[in-house]
Motif scaffolding. Structure first.
Motif, PDB file in Angstrom:
ATOM      1  N   ASP A  52      54.857  -6.474  -1.463  1.00  0.00           N
ATOM      2  CA  ASP A  52      55.490  -7.346  -0.477  1.00  0.00           C
ATOM      3  C   ASP A  52      56.517  -6.620   0.391  1.00  0.00           C
ATOM      4  O   ASP A  52      57.530  -7.197   0.790  1.00  0.00           O
ATOM      5  N   VAL A  53      56.268  -5.341   0.669  1.00  0.00           N
ATOM      6  CA  VAL A  53      57.087  -4.595   1.624  1.00  0.00           C
ATOM      7  C   VAL A  53      56.281  -4.404   2.899  1.00  0.00           C
ATOM      8  O   VAL A  53      55.111  -4.002   2.856  1.00  0.00           O
ATOM      9  N   VAL A  54      56.891  -4.717   4.024  1.00  0.00           N
ATOM     10  CA  VAL A  54      56.276  -4.546   5.332  1.00  0.00           C
ATOM     11  C   VAL A  54      57.047  -3.475   6.092  1.00  0.00           C
ATOM     12  O   VAL A  54      58.280  -3.470   6.098  1.00  0.00           O
ATOM     13  N   VAL A  55      56.326  -2.573   6.735  1.00  0.00           N
ATOM     14  CA  VAL A  55      56.942  -1.462   7.455  1.00  0.00           C
ATOM     15  C   VAL A  55      57.019  -1.777   8.939  1.00  0.00           C
ATOM     16  O   VAL A  55      55.997  -2.033   9.593  1.00  0.00           O
ATOM     17  N   ALA A  56      58.230  -1.771   9.475  1.00  0.00           N
ATOM     18  CA  ALA A  56      58.432  -2.008  10.900  1.00  0.00           C
ATOM     19  C   ALA A  56      58.087  -0.755  11.705  1.00  0.00           C
ATOM     20  O   ALA A  56      58.088   0.357  11.172  1.00  0.00           O
ATOM     21  N   PRO A  57      57.802  -0.910  12.999  1.00  0.00           N
ATOM     22  CA  PRO A  57      57.696   0.278  13.841  1.00  0.00           C
ATOM     23  C   PRO A  57      58.988   1.089  13.767  1.00  0.00           C
ATOM     24  O   PRO A  57      60.085   0.523  13.709  1.00  0.00           O
ATOM     25  N   ALA A  58      58.864   2.391  13.748  1.00  0.00           N
ATOM     26  CA  ALA A  58      60.030   3.261  13.577  1.00  0.00           C
ATOM     27  C   ALA A  58      60.954   3.214  14.786  1.00  0.00           C
ATOM     28  O   ALA A  58      60.518   3.033  15.926  1.00  0.00           O
ATOM     29  N   VAL A  59      62.238   3.388  14.523  1.00  0.00           N
ATOM     30  CA  VAL A  59      63.231   3.584  15.587  1.00  0.00           C
ATOM     31  C   VAL A  59      63.255   5.083  15.878  1.00  0.00           C
ATOM     32  O   VAL A  59      63.721   5.871  15.048  1.00  0.00           O
ATOM     33  N   PRO A  60      62.781   5.523  17.062  1.00  0.00           N
ATOM     34  CA  PRO A  60      62.588   6.955  17.287  1.00  0.00           C
ATOM     35  C   PRO A  60      63.778   7.685  17.889  1.00  0.00           C
ATOM     36  O   PRO A  60      63.704   8.899  18.107  1.00  0.00           O
ATOM     37  N   TYR A  61      64.855   6.949  18.185  1.00  0.00           N
ATOM     38  CA  TYR A  61      66.050   7.575  18.774  1.00  0.00           C
ATOM     39  C   TYR A  61      67.245   7.314  17.881  1.00  0.00           C
ATOM     40  O   TYR A  61      67.408   6.228  17.335  1.00  0.00           O
ATOM     41  N   GLY A  62      68.097   8.321  17.743  1.00  0.00           N
ATOM     42  CA  GLY A  62      69.275   8.177  16.909  1.00  0.00           C
ATOM     43  C   GLY A  62      70.477   8.842  17.535  1.00  0.00           C
ATOM     44  O   GLY A  62      70.547   9.045  18.751  1.00  0.00           O
TER      45      GLY A  62
END
Length: 236
Positions: free
Chosen positions: A64-74
């Protein structure tokens, strides 16, 4: 090597591929990366690729873990002296993470899987605020040696496992090999370029895909254990 750590999680575990009626009370894993130089031999999205792979590894291990689209900027200002680096800075990143956390209230909780050390200050501040608002949030990052912190053997090995075609071993070379704490003052004053002309903090010599697979598996196991403990503690 499990499918999750190498990038093969089931489509249902990826938020970007879901339709809204399919989104339930899952735990949301948000990979947090960067777009920054990684020496002459690794791609600029290395941190993002690793964070995304670890989030998929989590989804392969914890139900029951869903992976969001990655945040590519930091927050990558320390790498600004190298072409290709894009940074939104600590304050902007903190606000992005806060708003992402607030918008995820339909999920059981949010796990930020951080792949870039420069994001830590923003992440800590965002998690502190979100928790003060009563939201269930966890931040996690993989561990590593202080003398191998950027584009050295560890990250090179992991990228050889994940995307070997994007690794240029023919131009890989050592950079600054002193432990990171010894470099911090100079790094803060002049950026990574002040301590390493090629942008590497470590030595990629000896990197291998097999080593990368072991590291990904170990990190993914550690992440899964941290999430299980967090869920158990929060639900007790």
């Amino acid at each position: 090597m499990t499918n999750g750590a190498s990038g093969g999680s089931e489509p249902g575990a990826e938020l970007g591929r879901a339709r809204w009626p399919e989104v339930g009370g899952s735990v949301l894993a948000v990979p947090l990366g960067a777009t920054e130089q990684h020496g002459p031999h690794l791609p600029l999205d290395t941190d993002t690729a690793i964070a995304a792979a670890l989030a998929r590894g989590l989804a392969a291990r914890v139900p029951d873990v869903v992976v969001a689209p990655a945040v590519p900027y930091g927050a990558s200002g320390e790498h600004a002296g190298f072409p290709g680096t894009l940074s939104i800075g600590t304050r902007a990143l903190e606000q992005v993470l806060v708003e992402l956390g607030r918008s995820a209230d339909r999920f059981r909780g949010v796990v930020f899987v951080n792949g870039h050390g420069g994001n830590v200050d923003a992440l800590r501040a965002a998690v502190r605020l979100l928790r003060s608002e009563g939201r269930r949030v966890l931040a996690w990052a993989p561990s590593g040696r202080p003398d191998d912190s950027h584009a050295g053997r560890t990250e090179t090995s992991v990228m050889l496992r994940l995307r070997p075609d994007d690794v240029r071993l023919d131009v890989a070379e050592a950079g600054a090999t002193a432990p990171l704490p010894e470099l911090l003052d100079a790094l803060r004053d002049g950026g990574v370029g002040a301590v390493s002309a090629n942008g590497v903090l470590g030595d990629p010599a000896g990197a291998s895909a097999d080593d990368g697979a072991r590291r990904l598996d170990g990190w993914s196991d550690d992440l899964a254990s941290a999430v299980r403990d967090w869920l158990t503690h929060d639900e007790s």
